[in-house]
Motif scaffolding. Structure first.
Motif, PDB file in Angstrom:
ATOM      1  N   ASP A   1       0.810  -1.215   0.000  1.00 30.72           N
ATOM      2  CA  ASP A   1       0.000   0.000   0.000  1.00 30.72           C
ATOM      3  C   ASP A   1       0.844   1.266   0.000  1.00 30.72           C
ATOM      4  N   LEU A   2       1.837   1.331   0.887  1.00 27.82           N
ATOM      5  CA  LEU A   2       2.748   2.478   0.914  1.00 27.82           C
ATOM      6  C   LEU A   2       4.056   2.071   1.564  1.00 27.82           C
ATOM      7  N   VAL A   3       5.089   2.858   1.268  1.00 28.03           N
ATOM      8  CA  VAL A   3       6.380   2.724   1.943  1.00 28.03           C
ATOM      9  C   VAL A   3       6.796   4.108   2.422  1.00 28.03           C
ATOM     10  N   GLU A   4       7.557   4.140   3.518  1.00 25.08           N
ATOM     11  CA  GLU A   4       7.950   5.401   4.159  1.00 25.08           C
ATOM     12  C   GLU A   4       9.250   5.174   4.933  1.00 25.08           C
ATOM     13  N   PRO A   5      10.204   6.106   4.857  1.00 20.54           N
ATOM     14  CA  PRO A   5      11.479   5.899   5.561  1.00 20.54           C
ATOM     15  C   PRO A   5      11.306   5.751   7.068  1.00 20.54           C
ATOM     16  N   GLY A   6      12.229   5.002   7.667  1.00 18.52           N
ATOM     17  CA  GLY A   6      12.282   4.862   9.110  1.00 18.52           C
ATOM     18  C   GLY A   6      13.344   5.766   9.706  1.00 18.52           C
ATOM     19  N   PRO A   7      14.333   5.221  10.441  1.00 19.98           N
ATOM     20  CA  PRO A   7      15.401   6.029  11.029  1.00 19.98           C
ATOM     21  C   PRO A   7      16.311   6.621   9.955  1.00 19.98           C
ATOM     22  N   PRO A   8      17.214   7.537  10.353  1.00 20.98           N
ATOM     23  CA  PRO A   8      18.208   8.025   9.391  1.00 20.98           C
ATOM     24  C   PRO A   8      18.898   6.863   8.669  1.00 20.98           C
ATOM     25  N   ALA A   9      19.080   7.012   7.363  1.00 22.40           N
ATOM     26  CA  ALA A   9      19.705   5.956   6.569  1.00 22.40           C
ATOM     27  C   ALA A   9      21.160   5.778   6.992  1.00 22.40           C
ATOM     28  N   MET A  10      21.656   4.565   6.885  1.00 25.33           N
ATOM     29  CA  MET A  10      22.983   4.212   7.383  1.00 25.33           C
ATOM     30  C   MET A  10      23.973   3.986   6.245  1.00 25.33           C
ATOM     31  N   LEU A  11      25.058   4.757   6.230  1.00 28.34           N
ATOM     32  CA  LEU A  11      26.134   4.542   5.269  1.00 28.34           C
ATOM     33  C   LEU A  11      27.001   3.388   5.743  1.00 28.34           C
ATOM     34  N   LYS A  12      27.134   2.363   4.906  1.00 24.80           N
ATOM     35  CA  LYS A  12      27.935   1.181   5.237  1.00 24.80           C
ATOM     36  C   LYS A  12      28.887   0.920   4.074  1.00 24.80           C
ATOM     37  N   GLY A  13      30.076   1.549   4.131  1.00 26.32           N
ATOM     38  CA  GLY A  13      31.043   1.385   3.054  1.00 26.32           C
ATOM     39  C   GLY A  13      30.530   2.021   1.777  1.00 26.32           C
ATOM     40  N   ASP A  14      30.395   1.218   0.726  1.00 24.38           N
ATOM     41  CA  ASP A  14      29.907   1.740  -0.548  1.00 24.38           C
ATOM     42  C   ASP A  14      28.415   1.488  -0.730  1.00 24.38           C
ATOM     43  N   LYS A  15      27.720   1.146   0.358  1.00 25.40           N
ATOM     44  CA  LYS A  15      26.283   0.904   0.312  1.00 25.40           C
ATOM     45  C   LYS A  15      25.560   1.780   1.335  1.00 25.40           C
ATOM     46  N   ILE A  16      24.265   1.933   1.153  1.00 25.90           N
ATOM     47  CA  ILE A  16      23.402   2.654   2.087  1.00 25.90           C
ATOM     48  C   ILE A  16      22.289   1.714   2.520  1.00 25.90           C
ATOM     49  N   LEU A  17      22.116   1.566   3.819  1.00 34.65           N
ATOM     50  CA  LEU A  17      21.032   0.759   4.361  1.00 34.65           C
ATOM     51  C   LEU A  17      19.897   1.678   4.802  1.00 34.65           C
TER      52      LEU A  17
END
Length: 416
Positions: free
Chosen positions: A310-326
């Protein structure tokens, strides 16, 4: 968390640099990352604390509301959807609290609570008054509630550059945007110098607008106006800034790419991308991306037939992990085209991974939620069947994930 179907208020953002991302038909996001790498990228498993809920409404707290001109029990009705951070070796929650007095199911304000262990938040360590709330300035034409509908919007001079309303020589106010629904759903990070920046939702009862405030001490906040200053009437909320999570608990906004810009994931319904030079002024990024053939201009979309349909929405601040973002995100199950294992309107969290060199490029997303509502206080409340994650900290060698339950209480889950 609030979903209102908006017609003319939903403006398509197409401002700034275009980042390219492959269509979801072109890349299987569930197999784009080798399985052996997922353990290092994803968080979990998370385990709910046995003493949940850890924070509840408290009618003993009262303050004089400058909007209503009377004392109100500002956290008597509901507390939920907190930001979390570590300061002075304590966990601090900046939580959303609602009263019984305001329109729109109670006016929302942001409170501050502290804990020595991340589990117990005693009343004596809770700030007696809210730290962020609708507050008119002297000479503000939005000083009284009844002015809002009758005359305020004609008298107030909206200043696009400031993202606020000019109420006098050198004076600006957020009352037109913050009241009477209030200040909702904070997410907080620090900049490189240690200043705290909060992204919160200003809700006037009709349109939700993502707004910015900053502080050096968590109790006194300076409002910096709307995040998207050039789109003052567009529906926007839920800003999760890409940040580095340090072992000492700090969550620090981190610049990316050759431009050295800050990035955030934001939006309700579909998750979009924005960038900033200063954490105060944000530019929506049009990714020219189509997910599942349902929409364009975002980086993460609902999936028909899934728990996040139905919908998606961000949670906590996004996490930088090396060359990826969680990105930990919240999702709602659709009644007509959702996952039949979950109730209609069920809210639960998942995880998505993006490419840090191109934050628009989705490379993995959860096939199932990692927490589901199954406790009485998660199943019944102001909004039933809700786990809404919003605060994440590294504290004493474990992850603490704070979430609102049924838009009524606050709980926590932990992971090593």
């Amino acid at each position: 968390m609030r979903l209102i179907i908006v017609g003319i208020a939903m403006i398509q953002f197409c401002y700034g640099e275009v980042l390219t991302a492959k269509d979801e038909h072109e890349v299987d996001v569930n197999s784009a990352v080798p399985s052996e790498d997922l353990d290092s990228m994803l968080l979990g498993p998370f385990h709910k604390a046995s003493r949940n809920p850890i924070f509840s409404p408290n009618a003993s707290f009262s303050f004089f509301c400058p909007w209503h001109h009377k004392h109100l029990k500002w956290q008597a009705k509901d507390v939920f959807n907190p930001a979390a951070l570590v300061r002075d070796h304590k966990v601090h929650l900046l939580f959303r609290a609602e009263d019984f007095d305001g329109m729109h199911a109670g006016t929302s304000r942001i409170g501050l609570a502290r804990s020595e262990d991340g589990l117990h938040f005693p009343a004596e360590d809770t700030h007696p008054s809210p730290v962020l709330f609708p507050a008119p300035e002297e000479g503000d034409c939005c000083f009284r509630v009844d002015y809002l509908e009758d005359t305020c919007k004609d008298k107030c001079q909206r200043d696009t550059a400031a993202g606020m309303v000019k109420v006098g020589e050198g004076k600006y106010s957020m009352s037109l945007y913050d009241a009477e629904g209030g200040c909702e759903d904070p997410r907080v990070v620090q900049d490189e110098e240690g200043t705290y920046f909060m992204l919160y939702t200003s809700y006037d009862g009709h349109v939700a607008r993502l707004s910015v405030a900053s502080s050096n001490n968590l109790t006194t906040w300076t409002k910096h106006g709307l995040a998207f200053k050039h789109f003052p009437d567009a529906w926007s909320k839920a800003g999760a800034i890409v940040s580095t999570y340090h072992e000492d608990g700090r969550v620090v906004a981190t610049r990316l790419g050759e431009e050295q810009m800050y990035y955030m994931y934001w939006g309700e319904g579909n998750i979009k991308l924005a960038k900033s030079q200063d954490l105060k002024n944000w530019i929506p990024v049009d990714t020219s991306n189509t997910m599942s053939g349902r929409w364009t201009g975002g980086v993460l979309a609902p999936r028909p037939g899934s728990w996040d349909s139905d919908l998606v929405e961000p949670g906590p601040p996004a996490m930088l992990k090396g060359d990826k973002i969680l990105l930990i995100y919240n999702a709602k199950n659709s009644a007509k085209q959702g996952d039949k294992r979950f109730p209609e309107g069920n809210y639960a969290p998942g995880q998505a991974i993006f490419d840090a060199s191109n934050p628009a490029q989705l490379i993995y997303r959860s096939s199932s939620p990692f927490l589901v509502p199954d406790q009485p206080f998660e199943l019944k409340g102001q909004i039933n069947n809700v786990i809404f994650v919003q605060g994440l900290v590294r504290f004493r060698n474990e992850w603490l994930l704070y979430y609102g339950t049924a838009d009524s209480l606050i709980a926590v889950a932990s992971s090593k």
